[in-house]
Design an enzyme around this catalytic site. Sequence first.
Site, PDB file in Angstrom:
ATOM      1  N   ASP A   1       0.749  -1.210  -0.008  1.00  0.00           N
ATOM      2  CA  ASP A   1       0.068  -0.071  -0.082  1.00  0.00           C
ATOM      3  C   ASP A   1       1.091   1.225  -0.007  1.00  0.00           C
ATOM      4  OD1 ASP A   1      -2.232   1.637   0.528  1.00  0.00           O
ATOM      5  OD2 ASP A   1      -1.570   1.743   2.425  1.00  0.00           O
ATOM      6  N   LEU A   2       0.421   2.274  -0.318  1.00  0.00           N
ATOM      7  CA  LEU A   2       1.091   3.537  -0.339  1.00  0.00           C
ATOM      8  C   LEU A   2       1.214   4.559   0.887  1.00  0.00           C
ATOM      9  CD1 LEU A   2       3.155   5.607  -1.936  1.00  0.00           C
ATOM     10  CD2 LEU A   2       1.213   6.430  -2.966  1.00  0.00           C
ATOM     11  N   ASP A   3      -0.004   5.050   0.908  1.00  0.00           N
ATOM     12  CA  ASP A   3      -0.212   5.927   2.085  1.00  0.00           C
ATOM     13  C   ASP A   3      -0.117   5.218   3.172  1.00  0.00           C
ATOM     14  OD1 ASP A   3      -1.321   8.539   0.260  1.00  0.00           O
ATOM     15  OD2 ASP A   3      -2.617   6.957  -0.443  1.00  0.00           O
TER      16      ASP A   3
ATOM     17  N   THR B   1       1.519  10.308   3.945  1.00  0.00           N
ATOM     18  CA  THR B   1       0.617  11.047   3.269  1.00  0.00           C
ATOM     19  C   THR B   1      -0.719  11.068   4.103  1.00  0.00           C
ATOM     20  OG1 THR B   1       0.248   9.503   1.830  1.00  0.00           O
ATOM     21  CG2 THR B   1       1.593  11.210   0.981  1.00  0.00           C
TER      22      THR B   1
ATOM     23  N   LYS C   1      -8.878   5.608   5.880  1.00  0.00           N
ATOM     24  CA  LYS C   1      -7.672   5.302   5.370  1.00  0.00           C
ATOM     25  C   LYS C   1      -7.899   4.031   4.445  1.00  0.00           C
ATOM     26  CE  LYS C   1      -4.780   6.818   9.107  1.00  0.00           C
ATOM     27  NZ  LYS C   1      -3.696   6.184  10.377  1.00  0.00           N
ATOM     28  N   GLY C   2      -7.443   4.262   3.445  1.00  0.00           N
ATOM     29  CA  GLY C   2      -7.527   2.868   2.487  1.00  0.00           C
ATOM     30  C   GLY C   2      -8.676   2.985   1.469  1.00  0.00           C
TER      31      GLY C   2
ATOM     32  N   ARG D   1     -11.510   8.341  -2.825  1.00  0.00           N
ATOM     33  CA  ARG D   1     -11.790   9.638  -2.722  1.00  0.00           C
ATOM     34  C   ARG D   1     -13.202   9.718  -2.527  1.00  0.00           C
ATOM     35  NH1 ARG D   1      -9.151  12.947  -7.111  1.00  0.00           N
ATOM     36  NH2 ARG D   1      -7.749  11.644  -6.791  1.00  0.00           N
TER      37      ARG D   1
ATOM     38  N   SER E   1      -2.707   0.420  -4.328  1.00  0.00           N
ATOM     39  CA  SER E   1      -3.124   1.696  -3.539  1.00  0.00           C
ATOM     40  C   SER E   1      -4.497   2.106  -4.232  1.00  0.00           C
ATOM     41  CB  SER E   1      -2.038   2.902  -3.598  1.00  0.00           C
ATOM     42  OG  SER E   1      -2.683   4.033  -3.584  1.00  0.00           O
ATOM     43  N   ALA E   2      -5.285   2.663  -3.450  1.00  0.00           N
ATOM     44  CA  ALA E   2      -6.508   3.090  -3.879  1.00  0.00           C
ATOM     45  C   ALA E   2      -6.246   4.550  -4.304  1.00  0.00           C
ATOM     46  CB  ALA E   2      -7.584   3.315  -2.627  1.00  0.00           C
ATOM     47  N   SER E   3      -5.116   5.194  -4.179  1.00  0.00           N
ATOM     48  CA  SER E   3      -4.929   6.344  -4.735  1.00  0.00           C
ATOM     49  C   SER E   3      -4.753   6.779  -6.097  1.00  0.00           C
ATOM     50  CB  SER E   3      -3.748   6.927  -3.955  1.00  0.00           C
ATOM     51  OG  SER E   3      -3.416   8.541  -4.364  1.00  0.00           O
TER      52      SER E   3
ATOM     53  N   ASN F   1      -3.316   9.686  -6.947  1.00  0.00           N
ATOM     54  CA  ASN F   1      -2.280  10.412  -6.955  1.00  0.00           C
ATOM     55  C   ASN F   1      -0.997   9.588  -7.016  1.00  0.00           C
ATOM     56  OD1 ASN F   1      -3.374  13.098  -7.222  1.00  0.00           O
ATOM     57  ND2 ASN F   1      -4.327  12.380  -5.110  1.00  0.00           N
TER      58      ASN F   1
ATOM     59  N   LYS G   1     -11.111  -1.381  -1.647  1.00  0.00           N
ATOM     60  CA  LYS G   1     -10.603  -2.244  -0.384  1.00  0.00           C
ATOM     61  C   LYS G   1     -11.926  -1.967   0.566  1.00  0.00           C
ATOM     62  CE  LYS G   1      -5.694  -1.049  -0.935  1.00  0.00           C
ATOM     63  NZ  LYS G   1      -4.664  -0.219  -0.258  1.00  0.00           N
TER      64      LYS G   1
ATOM     65  N   GLU H   1       0.272  -3.409   4.587  1.00  0.00           N
ATOM     66  CA  GLU H   1      -0.951  -2.487   4.653  1.00  0.00           C
ATOM     67  C   GLU H   1      -1.192  -1.731   6.016  1.00  0.00           C
ATOM     68  OE1 GLU H   1      -3.713  -0.986   3.977  1.00  0.00           O
ATOM     69  OE2 GLU H   1      -3.877  -1.532   1.752  1.00  0.00           O
ATOM     70  N   ASP H   2      -1.412  -0.462   6.133  1.00  0.00           N
ATOM     71  CA  ASP H   2      -1.724   0.186   7.304  1.00  0.00           C
ATOM     72  C   ASP H   2      -3.113   0.335   7.765  1.00  0.00           C
ATOM     73  OD1 ASP H   2      -2.059   2.209   5.285  1.00  0.00           O
ATOM     74  OD2 ASP H   2      -1.929   3.813   6.921  1.00  0.00           O
TER      75      ASP H   2
END
Length: 213
Positions: A8-10, A16, A44-45, A48, A113-115, A117, A144, A168-169
């Site tokens: 995962d990214l964020d 972020t 989180k996760g 948008r 990631s769900a982002s 960006n 997710k 994952e966070d």
Amino acid sequence: PIKACIFDLDGVIVDTAKFHYLAWQRLARELGFDFSEEDNERLKGVSRMDSLNILLEIGGVELEDTKKEELANKKNDWYVELITHMDKSEILPGTTEFLTLLKEADIKISLGSASKNAKMILEKIGLLHMFDAIIDGTDISKAKPDPEVFLLGAKALNVEPSECVVFEDAVSGVEAAISAGMYVIGVGSKETLHRANDVVQSLAEMTLDRLAK
Ligand code: G6P
Ligand code: MG
């Protein structure tokens, strides 16, 4: 044997989450309500638009779809502004070192990631070249805890889900990895991520030995 790691990214590679929170908080204020850090855990996760829907539910605000579209764009503009100056210094502890270990061990690396960006952020922090595959918010149709994002990652790398380890966070992300049939290592608190197979506070705790277990 483990053939791939999906990150995962964020909140895993880069912090972020604080910028997402600041932008959502600004939007909440503008709409006339408060948005706590505790409420932010729920975002989180989450994509948008789903995040906006949760935010509006918390504030007890009902809006038309066109207005929601407008607000989601506004939040994203603020968020993008907040991360303009992001660089290598924002990479979370141990990330670069662990990715390098994986490369040396010939273990494939994907983003999950769900982002929307995500690519821009990886570019800014100079880690884009480390990834063999990138699955982000522009590739997925189901957020997710649906396993889609991770299953697409396995497919892109040409490996079986059982050969993947996910980092994952977010609670929703841990659930997504479990549904995908993957081993999942939580990054964060043991209490919040109790459904994960293993939990580390940061990637700085990761070694190839721990991964092999
Ligand atoms: C990640 C973050 C969420 C964010 C989502 C969409 O999953 O944890 O907080 O809302 O991505 O990000 P985006 O950059 O596309 O708005
Ligand atoms: Mg995350």
